[in-house]
Design a protein around this motif. Structure first.
Motif, short mmCIF file in Angstrom:
data_model
loop_
_atom_site.label_atom_id
_atom_site.label_comp_id
_atom_site.label_asym_id
_atom_site.label_seq_id
_atom_site.Cartn_x
_atom_site.Cartn_y
_atom_site.Cartn_z
N ARG A 1 -0.55 -1.03 5.85
CA ARG A 1 -1.69 -1.68 6.28
C ARG A 1 -2.95 -0.96 7.63
O ARG A 1 -2.63 -0.05 7.83
CB ARG A 1 -0.47 -2.54 7.37
N TRP B 1 3.82 0.60 1.14
CA TRP B 1 2.39 -1.14 0.88
C TRP B 1 1.95 -0.65 2.67
O TRP B 1 2.50 -0.33 3.75
CB TRP B 1 3.45 -2.21 1.81
N ARG C 1 -4.04 -4.73 2.43
CA ARG C 1 -3.48 -3.36 1.99
C ARG C 1 -3.37 -2.99 0.33
O ARG C 1 -3.73 -3.27 -0.16
CB ARG C 1 -2.11 -3.94 2.29
N GLU D 1 -2.28 1.44 10.04
CA GLU D 1 -1.95 0.31 11.29
C GLU D 1 -0.10 0.88 10.97
O GLU D 1 1.21 0.34 11.67
CB GLU D 1 -2.41 -1.13 11.83
N ASP E 1 -4.55 -9.27 0.56
CA ASP E 1 -4.46 -9.42 1.30
C ASP E 1 -5.23 -7.85 2.99
O ASP E 1 -4.54 -7.81 3.67
CB ASP E 1 -3.02 -9.15 1.85
N GLN F 1 -1.10 -0.29 -2.20
CA GLN F 1 0.24 -0.58 -2.73
C GLN F 1 0.31 0.97 -3.05
O GLN F 1 -0.33 1.43 -3.75
CB GLN F 1 0.55 -1.45 -3.78
#
Length: 93
Positions: free
Chosen positions: A12, A10, A45, A74, A43, A47
């Motif tokens: 970010r 995942w 992100r 990040e 959200d 995947q």
């Protein structure tokens, strides 16, 4: 013979709307022998699921965590598992 693994990562940061999934697919194809997909999550992100030789999956993870990706990563959270199969190549979802 290399161990076959499943990587679920995942990612970010600013990783949607910047070609991140396309570049992830291109990198997976460049590494070779990987199947799976890259998917935008609600959200913000991305995947990434990749199955194949451990060396290939580790190479993809190194790239995801590196500075060559589009946008701005990040952080990356990953889990390792046994392959489940059922993927036809590496897809953008």
């Amino acid at each position: 013979m290399s161990e076959e693994v499943r990587l679920v990562a995942w990612v970010r940061g600013h990783v949607q709307g910047v070609g991140f999934r396309w570049f992830t697919r291109a990198k997976a194809l460049e590494i070779g022998g990987l199947s799976g997909f890259a998917l935008n999550l609600a959200d913000g992100r991305v995947q990434v699921v990749a199955e194949g030789a451990r060396e290939g999956c580790e190479g993809l993870l190194d790239w995801l965590q590196g500075s060559d990706t589009p946008g701005r990563v990040e952080g990356v959270t990953e889990i390792w598992d046994t392959p489940r199969g059922g993927y036809d190549g590496f897809a953008i979802r």
